[in-house]
Motif scaffolding. Structure first.
Motif, PDB file in Angstrom:
ATOM      1  N   GLU A 132      44.845 -38.905 -43.487  1.00  0.00           N
ATOM      2  CA  GLU A 132      46.193 -38.827 -42.931  1.00  0.00           C
ATOM      3  C   GLU A 132      47.120 -38.188 -43.956  1.00  0.00           C
ATOM      4  O   GLU A 132      47.046 -38.500 -45.152  1.00  0.00           O
ATOM      5  N   ILE A 133      47.964 -37.278 -43.479  1.00  0.00           N
ATOM      6  CA  ILE A 133      48.897 -36.569 -44.358  1.00  0.00           C
ATOM      7  C   ILE A 133      50.301 -36.756 -43.813  1.00  0.00           C
ATOM      8  O   ILE A 133      50.569 -36.434 -42.646  1.00  0.00           O
ATOM      9  N   GLU A 134      51.193 -37.238 -44.654  1.00  0.00           N
ATOM     10  CA  GLU A 134      52.601 -37.344 -44.313  1.00  0.00           C
ATOM     11  C   GLU A 134      53.339 -36.145 -44.896  1.00  0.00           C
ATOM     12  O   GLU A 134      53.015 -35.663 -45.972  1.00  0.00           O
ATOM     13  N   ASP A 135      54.354 -35.669 -44.160  1.00  0.00           N
ATOM     14  CA  ASP A 135      55.120 -34.480 -44.550  1.00  0.00           C
ATOM     15  C   ASP A 135      54.222 -33.253 -44.674  1.00  0.00           C
ATOM     16  O   ASP A 135      54.319 -32.472 -45.630  1.00  0.00           O
ATOM     17  N   TYR A 136      53.351 -33.091 -43.706  1.00  0.00           N
ATOM     18  CA  TYR A 136      52.426 -31.954 -43.678  1.00  0.00           C
ATOM     19  C   TYR A 136      53.213 -30.652 -43.637  1.00  0.00           C
ATOM     20  O   TYR A 136      54.152 -30.482 -42.852  1.00  0.00           O
ATOM     21  N   GLN A 137      52.836 -29.706 -44.489  1.00  0.00           N
ATOM     22  CA  GLN A 137      53.546 -28.434 -44.581  1.00  0.00           C
ATOM     23  C   GLN A 137      53.044 -27.494 -43.495  1.00  0.00           C
ATOM     24  O   GLN A 137      51.933 -26.971 -43.566  1.00  0.00           O
ATOM     25  N   ALA A 138      53.884 -27.287 -42.480  1.00  0.00           N
ATOM     26  CA  ALA A 138      53.490 -26.532 -41.294  1.00  0.00           C
ATOM     27  C   ALA A 138      54.299 -25.246 -41.183  1.00  0.00           C
ATOM     28  O   ALA A 138      55.452 -25.173 -41.619  1.00  0.00           O
ATOM     29  N   THR A 139      53.701 -24.241 -40.584  1.00  0.00           N
ATOM     30  CA  THR A 139      54.396 -22.993 -40.301  1.00  0.00           C
ATOM     31  C   THR A 139      55.236 -23.146 -39.037  1.00  0.00           C
ATOM     32  O   THR A 139      54.767 -23.644 -38.020  1.00  0.00           O
ATOM     33  N   VAL A 140      56.493 -22.730 -39.126  1.00  0.00           N
ATOM     34  CA  VAL A 140      57.399 -22.770 -37.991  1.00  0.00           C
ATOM     35  C   VAL A 140      57.775 -21.339 -37.653  1.00  0.00           C
ATOM     36  O   VAL A 140      58.206 -20.575 -38.512  1.00  0.00           O
ATOM     37  N   THR A 141      57.602 -20.970 -36.382  1.00  0.00           N
ATOM     38  CA  THR A 141      57.935 -19.613 -35.958  1.00  0.00           C
ATOM     39  C   THR A 141      59.442 -19.460 -35.863  1.00  0.00           C
ATOM     40  O   THR A 141      60.115 -20.247 -35.197  1.00  0.00           O
ATOM     41  N   ASN A 142      59.965 -18.456 -36.534  1.00  0.00           N
ATOM     42  CA  ASN A 142      61.399 -18.229 -36.521  1.00  0.00           C
ATOM     43  C   ASN A 142      61.835 -17.690 -35.165  1.00  0.00           C
ATOM     44  O   ASN A 142      61.216 -16.778 -34.618  1.00  0.00           O
ATOM     45  N   GLY A 143      62.909 -18.229 -34.610  1.00  0.00           N
ATOM     46  CA  GLY A 143      63.386 -17.792 -33.308  1.00  0.00           C
ATOM     47  C   GLY A 143      64.033 -16.421 -33.321  1.00  0.00           C
ATOM     48  O   GLY A 143      64.177 -15.785 -32.284  1.00  0.00           O
ATOM     49  N   GLN A 144      64.464 -15.950 -34.508  1.00  0.00           N
ATOM     50  CA  GLN A 144      65.070 -14.623 -34.562  1.00  0.00           C
ATOM     51  C   GLN A 144      64.022 -13.555 -34.245  1.00  0.00           C
ATOM     52  O   GLN A 144      62.871 -13.657 -34.643  1.00  0.00           O
ATOM     53  N   LEU A 145      64.466 -12.514 -33.556  1.00  0.00           N
ATOM     54  CA  LEU A 145      63.508 -11.567 -32.987  1.00  0.00           C
ATOM     55  C   LEU A 145      62.838 -10.700 -34.035  1.00  0.00           C
ATOM     56  O   LEU A 145      61.661 -10.428 -33.948  1.00  0.00           O
ATOM     57  N   GLY A 146      63.569 -10.240 -35.006  1.00  0.00           N
ATOM     58  CA  GLY A 146      62.999  -9.244 -35.897  1.00  0.00           C
ATOM     59  C   GLY A 146      62.543  -9.766 -37.225  1.00  0.00           C
ATOM     60  O   GLY A 146      62.224  -8.990 -38.107  1.00  0.00           O
ATOM     61  N   VAL A 147      62.538 -11.090 -37.407  1.00  0.00           N
ATOM     62  CA  VAL A 147      62.185 -11.630 -38.710  1.00  0.00           C
ATOM     63  C   VAL A 147      60.736 -11.285 -39.050  1.00  0.00           C
ATOM     64  O   VAL A 147      59.879 -11.185 -38.177  1.00  0.00           O
TER      65      VAL A 147
END
Length: 810
Positions: free
Chosen positions: A597-612
């Motif tokens: 079990e891992i707490e505060d797992y480092q996850a990729t979040v997709t940026n909502g901005q279009l051109g990032v």
């Protein structure tokens, strides 16, 4: 279905081997074969930083020797996953690569330099911070150890999921050499050689190795009339061993590795409905330009990308290892300097339209590391203690530029009547190519990392059968970064709100520092001379990090500085296992059960901005992976070797309530009540609760099995043996998106490889081989186009390949 049937049949056969009469204890043990390290062999590993027998080590570790690497064609880490089902590897280009074990390791998606891998890669005891090294072909390797589960006590805080420990061949005081040449379809050529011998008898010895490989690409670019996604590797390594005294050995090594392929592309796979207005989804946008992809069947392997492609990289360095036998143990010092140069060019819109005409983040890195440790034994105690220091400096100068198609693709054209390709009103910025044409972001990114650690591990033989092993490690980590994005438009005028919404100027200097304390405790007991039972608890950490890929923007298009840093991961790990051998060690069966079990797992979040350019990092509240692994190796009769490796892995988000939404729920207007998934022009939630969903990249069921039968034979006047080998792998469905999506699940698949060859007793070998023999169509990875257009792109796995290998050693 065929692959699954073969897998189940082979599994049953492997487990039934215990009843085969050929295992009679009075029969002469069969000789070793190169398929796998066999049950009769005492396999020596260094997983605990000292030489030990594999079956005596209470760790879930798999060992792949050089002969098995050669026999199975496991020339790199991606190929290694086909015989190690708990190991996963994904790569859209060398920089954006991830090695995971049991579903954990690195966030799934584009690489963010501000955090570290969870699977440490070590070559000859030197830590390699760039996972890109795993995309190179193995060079002069003696063995590879895959350690599963947290290894934080001896290998550091970057090994919360496990470690890949590579040992190359050492210099020899006897002259010896090896060479091989392989040719195959797709213009594949691989040649390598190594030589070793004394310079001064019993005092100074050398070893040199070189390898070169090239293969034509597997995807055809109709725009440039060229094959892309090719392979191009060069590897050089040299070592000097100096026996300074009877008790002191010094080994100086240097290596240089280069890749320069025309790579890497992902191609059209399918379209899926999102919440974006219909005229702004892929089909509507393509119709507005009169555009169609060169094929809608990804296994036609066609693309029309209009941006030059490059995946150039150089990796190399120098290391000095000193080993001094003093007192009851050995004092070891490992000093190393390494560099990495990365020069890419990508087409990040995945189409032949001039939307994003430049996307490149060239980078240069230097790292320095020093480890000092003492390992020894005294009475009933075995012990290892030491210290580690590491410094890294990285500089990236990125660029992204939009083309004349970007305005229509990325901006809202207003209300467009069904079937119309026009804009409403016609004066909308989306109808004016000049609004975004030439919009350019130039990024200057710095990272400085310092890591210090002290560690110790003790093994106490309480009785002849019972052993206790506690271990501790204290780490200090500091990361300082700088991210500056300067954005200009094609007219040299102040940026408009539309332009800032696509590429926003940013400037921030994130910083992170922290101490953490890792520890583990293992109890092992010899039930019999050939049955070892063990249980482990580990408390481990992965260092916190900083976001160095740009930050999401607030309503005023300003970066949200609150997410500039990422918290450390905290790992709680439980594991129990059995290591067993039967029938005079002709059958080895190892079983492991685990719960992490891992707490505060480092996850990729997709940026909502279009051109990032890419996503950013955030902490998921909690993830869990649990399951079991089974490894079977057998030699039922002379000349026959069989193996089976299987894994069941249940990896999921336990709690992630503010995760990015999958594409079918993204791209719509904001509102209190979200629309049903895939409703064009609908309402999208600001975030999604994906608790209970699969972690990306890991199959619940995965297996590898195979064998080889060798028959003594005299051929062309030469004494040797003819052999026939078979290797197969299977993995079930897995998610290819950080938030599971109906559009990016990858269906399960099975692969089969065959080889037929002749070995001569004096070291010659000729082998014909075929990989993916049944030409299975499968994907290595799927992804979505930025901007929630519904376009799904993917990277098809290799088609059927075949060839001939000739190798010799003396």
């Amino acid at each position: 279905m065929i692959a699954r049937t073969v897998l189940l049949s082979s599994t049953a056969s492997a487990l039934a081997l215990g009843a085969v009469p050929a295992f009679a204890q009075n029969e002469e043990p069969p000789p070793a074969t190169p398929v796998a390290a066999g049950p009769n062999d005492d396999i020596v590993i260094t997983a605990r930083r000292r030489n030990e027998n594999l079956q005596d080590v209470p760790i879930a570790v798999s060992v792949i020797g050089s002969e098995q690497l050669d026999a199975t064609g496991s020339v790199n880490v991606l190929r290694l996953t086909q015989i190690q089902p708990s190991l996963q590897f994904y790569s859209t280009n060398p920089r954006n690569s991830a090695a995971n074990i049991r579903g954990l390791g690195a966030p799934f998606g584009l690489t963010n330099d501000g955090i570290e891998q969870g699977v440490g890669v070590y070559i000859d005891q030197v830590y390699y911070s760039r996972i890109a090294v795993t995309t190179f072909d193995f060079l002069d390797v003696e063995r590879i150890e895959v350690l599963r589960g947290p290894q934080g006590t001896l290998y550091g805080k970057n090994t919360t999921a496990g470690a890949v420990n590579v040992t190359t061949r050492a210099p020899s005081f006897d002259f010896e050499g090896r060479a091989q040449v392989t040719i195959g379809n797709l213009d594949y050529v691989n040649a390598g050689a190594s030589f070793s011998g004394p310079i001064v008898d019993d005092v100074l010895a050398f070893r040199v190795a070189a390898a070169r490989s090239h293969r034509r690409g597997t995807v055809y670019n109709v725009t440039t009339d060229r094959w892309v996604n090719e392979q191009d590797n060069l590897g050089l390594r040299g070592q000097l061993l100096w026996r300074a005294t009877d008790n002191l050995n010094l080994t100086l090594s240097a290596d240089y590795n280069r890749q320069d392929p025309e790579c890497c592309v992902q191609i059209y796979v399918r379209e899926g409905a999102t919440q974006r207005p219909l005229n702004r989804q892929f089909a509507g946008l393509a119709a507005a330009f009169g555009y169609a992809p060169p094929s809608t069947d990804p296994f036609d392997r066609l693309t029309d990308l209009d941006t030059p492609l490059s995946a150039f990289q150089e990796i190399g360095g120098v290391a000095l290892r000193a080993e001094w036998n003093i007192g009851p143990g050995t004092l070891t010092s490992v000093s190393a300097w390494r560099f990495w140069n990365w020069g890419p060019s990508n087409d990040r819109d995945f189409t032949g339209l001039p939307i994003t005409t430049v996307s490149a983040n060239p980078s240069r890195q230097n790292q320095y590391s020093q480890e000092l440790r003492y390992a020894g034994s005294s009475g009933r105690l075995d012990y290892v203690a030491g210290a580690f220091a590491y410094y890294q400096r990285q500089h990236t100068t990125g660029a992204q530029e939009q083309g004349p198609a970007a305005s229509r693709w990325l901006l809202n054209p207003g209300n467009v009547p069904p079937g119309s390709s026009g804009c409403n009103p016609p004066t909308a910025n989306a109808c004016n190519p000049a609004v975004l044409d030439g919009l350019r972001s130039e990024n200057d990114i710095w990272l400085r990392t310092t890591s210090l650690a002290a560690f110790a591990q003790i093994g106490w033989r309480v009785t002849d059968r019972l052993r206790l092993q506690p271990g501790i490690r204290i780490n200090y980590d500091k990361k300082d970064g700088s991210y500056v994005a300067v954005v200009t438009n094609g007219t040299g005028t102040p940026l408009t709100s539309d332009q800032r919404g696509v590429l926003a100027p940013q400037s921030y200097e994130p910083s992170f520092s922290d101490w953490n304390f890792s520890w583990d405790f293992t109890v092992s007991y010899d039930l019999t001379d050939d049955i070892l039972a063990y249980a482990t608890y580990a408390r481990a950490f992965k260092s916190g990090g900083i976001n160095l890929s740009g930050l999401p923007l607030d309503a005023n298009n300003n970066p949200i500085l609150a997410v500039a840093t990422v918290d450390p991961e905290t790992v709680n790990h439980f594991e129990a296992g059995l290591k067993t051998q039967f029938f005079d060690r002709r059958l080895t069966v190892n079983f492991t059960g685990f719960w992490t079990e891992i707490e505060d797992y480092q996850a990729t979040v997709t940026n909502g901005q279009l051109g990032v350019l890419r996503g950013y990092l955030a902490n998921a509240d909690k993830v869990r992976t649990r399951g079991f692994e089974l490894e079977v190796s057998a030699r039922p009769v002379r000349g026959l070797s069989l193996y089976f490796n299987g894994a069941f892995t249940d990896a999921s988000y336990v709690r992630f309530t503010d995760a990015p939404c999958p594409p079918e729920l993204s791209g719509g207007a904001s509102g209190p009540v979200p629309s049903a998934p895939g409703t064009p022009g609908g309402v999208s939630p600001p975030n999604c609760d994906i608790s209970g969903q699969w972690l990306p990249g890991v199959s619940r069921w995965a297996g590898a099995f195979g064998g080889e039968y060798a028959l003594p034979q005299r051929l062309f006047g030469l004494d040797g043996e003819i052999y026939l080998g078979f290797d197969a792998s299977y993995r079930s469905r897995f998610s290819s998106n950080p938030s599971r999506s109906a559009y990016t699940d990858i269906a399960g698949y099975g692969l089969a490889n065959f080889r037929l060859g002749f070995r001569v007793d004096d070291g010659w070998e000729v082998m014909a081989w075929v990989r993916n023999a049944f030409d299975e169509d499968y994907f290595e990875v799927l992804a979505t186009q930025s901007g929630n257009t519904g376009l799904v792109v993917g990277q098809p796995g290799d088609p059927r390949t075949w060839g001939v290998t000739v190798r010799t050693q003396f």
